[in-house]
Design a protein around this motif. Sequence first.
Motif, PDB file in Angstrom:
ATOM      1  N   GLY A 151      18.418  -2.379  -3.462  1.00  0.00           N
ATOM      2  CA  GLY A 151      17.763  -1.743  -2.333  1.00  0.00           C
ATOM      3  C   GLY A 151      16.604  -0.852  -2.716  1.00  0.00           C
ATOM      4  N   VAL A 152      16.128  -0.921  -3.980  1.00  0.00           N
ATOM      5  CA  VAL A 152      15.031  -0.093  -4.452  1.00  0.00           C
ATOM      6  C   VAL A 152      13.886  -1.024  -4.897  1.00  0.00           C
ATOM      7  CG1 VAL A 152      14.331   1.707  -6.082  1.00  0.00           C
ATOM      8  CG2 VAL A 152      16.665   1.659  -5.202  1.00  0.00           C
ATOM      9  N   TYR A 153      12.677  -0.703  -4.446  1.00  0.00           N
ATOM     10  CA  TYR A 153      11.543  -1.589  -4.694  1.00  0.00           C
ATOM     11  C   TYR A 153      10.327  -0.812  -5.159  1.00  0.00           C
ATOM     12  CZ  TYR A 153      14.478  -4.566  -1.818  1.00  0.00           C
ATOM     13  OH  TYR A 153      15.535  -5.270  -1.332  1.00  0.00           O
ATOM     14  N   ARG A 154       9.430  -1.523  -5.903  1.00  0.00           N
ATOM     15  CA  ARG A 154       8.146  -0.961  -6.314  1.00  0.00           C
ATOM     16  C   ARG A 154       7.084  -2.051  -6.199  1.00  0.00           C
ATOM     17  NH1 ARG A 154       6.662  -3.091 -11.185  1.00  0.00           N
ATOM     18  NH2 ARG A 154       8.337  -3.842 -12.487  1.00  0.00           N
ATOM     19  N   ALA A 178       0.833  -1.205   0.000  1.00  0.00           N
ATOM     20  CA  ALA A 178       0.000   0.000   0.000  1.00  0.00           C
ATOM     21  C   ALA A 178       0.869   1.257   0.000  1.00  0.00           C
ATOM     22  CB  ALA A 178      -0.921  -0.011   1.216  1.00  0.00           C
ATOM     23  N   LEU A 179       1.946   1.243   0.760  1.00  0.00           N
ATOM     24  CA  LEU A 179       2.862   2.385   0.828  1.00  0.00           C
ATOM     25  C   LEU A 179       3.514   2.627  -0.529  1.00  0.00           C
ATOM     26  CD1 LEU A 179       4.318   4.452   2.695  1.00  0.00           C
ATOM     27  CD2 LEU A 179       6.022   2.682   3.100  1.00  0.00           C
ATOM     28  N   LEU A 180       3.969   1.549  -1.185  1.00  0.00           N
ATOM     29  CA  LEU A 180       4.622   1.687  -2.488  1.00  0.00           C
ATOM     30  C   LEU A 180       3.635   2.146  -3.560  1.00  0.00           C
ATOM     31  CD1 LEU A 180       6.935  -1.456  -2.418  1.00  0.00           C
ATOM     32  CD2 LEU A 180       7.642   0.930  -2.283  1.00  0.00           C
ATOM     33  N   LYS A 181       2.406   1.672  -3.505  1.00  0.00           N
ATOM     34  CA  LYS A 181       1.397   2.098  -4.476  1.00  0.00           C
ATOM     35  C   LYS A 181       1.011   3.560  -4.256  1.00  0.00           C
ATOM     36  CE  LYS A 181      -0.652  -2.301  -5.695  1.00  0.00           C
ATOM     37  NZ  LYS A 181      -1.845  -3.139  -5.696  1.00  0.00           N
ATOM     38  N   ALA A 182       0.953   3.984  -3.003  1.00  0.00           N
ATOM     39  CA  ALA A 182       0.613   5.380  -2.700  1.00  0.00           C
ATOM     40  C   ALA A 182       1.714   6.324  -3.164  1.00  0.00           C
ATOM     41  CB  ALA A 182       0.365   5.545  -1.203  1.00  0.00           C
ATOM     42  N   ASN A 183       2.960   5.897  -3.094  1.00  0.00           N
ATOM     43  CA  ASN A 183       4.099   6.726  -3.495  1.00  0.00           C
ATOM     44  C   ASN A 183       4.223   6.810  -5.010  1.00  0.00           C
ATOM     45  OD1 ASN A 183       6.329   8.364  -3.022  1.00  0.00           O
ATOM     46  ND2 ASN A 183       7.731   6.624  -2.955  1.00  0.00           N
ATOM     47  N   LYS A 184       3.811   5.777  -5.730  1.00  0.00           N
ATOM     48  CA  LYS A 184       3.824   5.689  -7.201  1.00  0.00           C
ATOM     49  C   LYS A 184       5.220   5.651  -7.809  1.00  0.00           C
ATOM     50  CE  LYS A 184      -0.674   7.817  -7.765  1.00  0.00           C
ATOM     51  NZ  LYS A 184      -1.455   8.901  -8.345  1.00  0.00           N
ATOM     52  N   PRO A 211       9.348   4.092  -7.283  1.00  0.00           N
ATOM     53  CA  PRO A 211      10.116   3.123  -6.510  1.00  0.00           C
ATOM     54  C   PRO A 211      10.739   3.793  -5.289  1.00  0.00           C
ATOM     55  CG  PRO A 211      10.653   2.945  -8.839  1.00  0.00           C
ATOM     56  CD  PRO A 211       9.793   4.154  -8.683  1.00  0.00           C
ATOM     57  N   MET A 212      10.808   3.030  -4.200  1.00  0.00           N
ATOM     58  CA  MET A 212      11.364   3.559  -2.943  1.00  0.00           C
ATOM     59  C   MET A 212      12.543   2.708  -2.507  1.00  0.00           C
ATOM     60  SD  MET A 212       7.931   4.373  -0.736  1.00  0.00           S
ATOM     61  CE  MET A 212       8.759   5.145   0.634  1.00  0.00           C
ATOM     62  N   ALA A 213      13.500   3.349  -1.888  1.00  0.00           N
ATOM     63  CA  ALA A 213      14.649   2.643  -1.316  1.00  0.00           C
ATOM     64  C   ALA A 213      14.244   2.068   0.033  1.00  0.00           C
ATOM     65  CB  ALA A 213      15.828   3.590  -1.164  1.00  0.00           C
ATOM     66  N   PHE A 214      14.949   1.032   0.454  1.00  0.00           N
ATOM     67  CA  PHE A 214      14.621   0.381   1.722  1.00  0.00           C
ATOM     68  C   PHE A 214      14.628   1.350   2.908  1.00  0.00           C
ATOM     69  CE2 PHE A 214      15.717  -1.766   5.645  1.00  0.00           C
ATOM     70  CZ  PHE A 214      14.698  -2.706   5.712  1.00  0.00           C
ATOM     71  N   PRO A 215      15.649   2.227   3.040  1.00  0.00           N
ATOM     72  CA  PRO A 215      15.632   3.150   4.188  1.00  0.00           C
ATOM     73  C   PRO A 215      14.413   4.081   4.184  1.00  0.00           C
ATOM     74  CG  PRO A 215      17.821   3.092   3.223  1.00  0.00           C
ATOM     75  CD  PRO A 215      16.928   2.315   2.308  1.00  0.00           C
ATOM     76  N   GLU A 216      13.957   4.476   2.982  1.00  0.00           N
ATOM     77  CA  GLU A 216      12.766   5.320   2.892  1.00  0.00           C
ATOM     78  C   GLU A 216      11.522   4.566   3.389  1.00  0.00           C
ATOM     79  OE1 GLU A 216      12.254   7.900  -0.833  1.00  0.00           O
ATOM     80  OE2 GLU A 216      13.665   6.337  -1.455  1.00  0.00           O
ATOM     81  N   ILE A 217      11.410   3.324   2.969  1.00  0.00           N
ATOM     82  CA  ILE A 217      10.271   2.493   3.387  1.00  0.00           C
ATOM     83  C   ILE A 217      10.281   2.342   4.897  1.00  0.00           C
ATOM     84  CG2 ILE A 217       9.214   0.195   3.237  1.00  0.00           C
ATOM     85  CD1 ILE A 217      10.459  -0.021   0.407  1.00  0.00           C
TER      86      ILE A 217
END
Length: 175
Positions: free
Chosen positions: A171-174, A120-126, A128-134
């Motif tokens: 370390g980057v995910y979507r 849900a967090l990754l979909k809301a951000n639209k 890709p996010m790095a692990f530390p950001e998540i």
Amino acid sequence: MPRMKSKPAVASTAAKRKQLARTQIQFKNLESRLAVLDKEYAALQAATGKLVAGLLGSAAAKAKATAPKTTRTPKVQVGKKAAIAKAKPGRKPKVQVAAKRGRPAAPKAPRQTVESTVVALLKANKKPMAFPEIMATIQKKKLIKTKSANFANVLRRTISTSSKIKRVGRGVYRA
């Protein structure tokens, strides 16, 4: 030395049939005894209910005490049918009843998992996010309650094993 002949299989089948007949007779006797005990139990329940109603003295208690109690005797099968019936689990799910209201309780919301929260967090951000950001977002918004000593390891494990979360880079995910 002559060979000894074994008894024919027919004799063992006949013996099994006699044993089955004896068992069925015992079963019928037990069923009749169960019916008698059920009647005695119902009579005792009624007597107890009347005593309670007399002690309480309320009309509701009297109505409850005089209401007939139904007892259900289970049907027991013997032989192949019993084996088949035992093999098939045919239980109906129990319905949760709301306390003191007598109506079914509202269905519980599905339990939120770490994976569903991250998706849900990754979909809301639209993006890709790095692990530390998540990790920082989850901790800042207090999205997940945990008793883990090292939640970062739990999060890394969840992200790496999830089929819903894709790795874009190191370390980057979507989602």
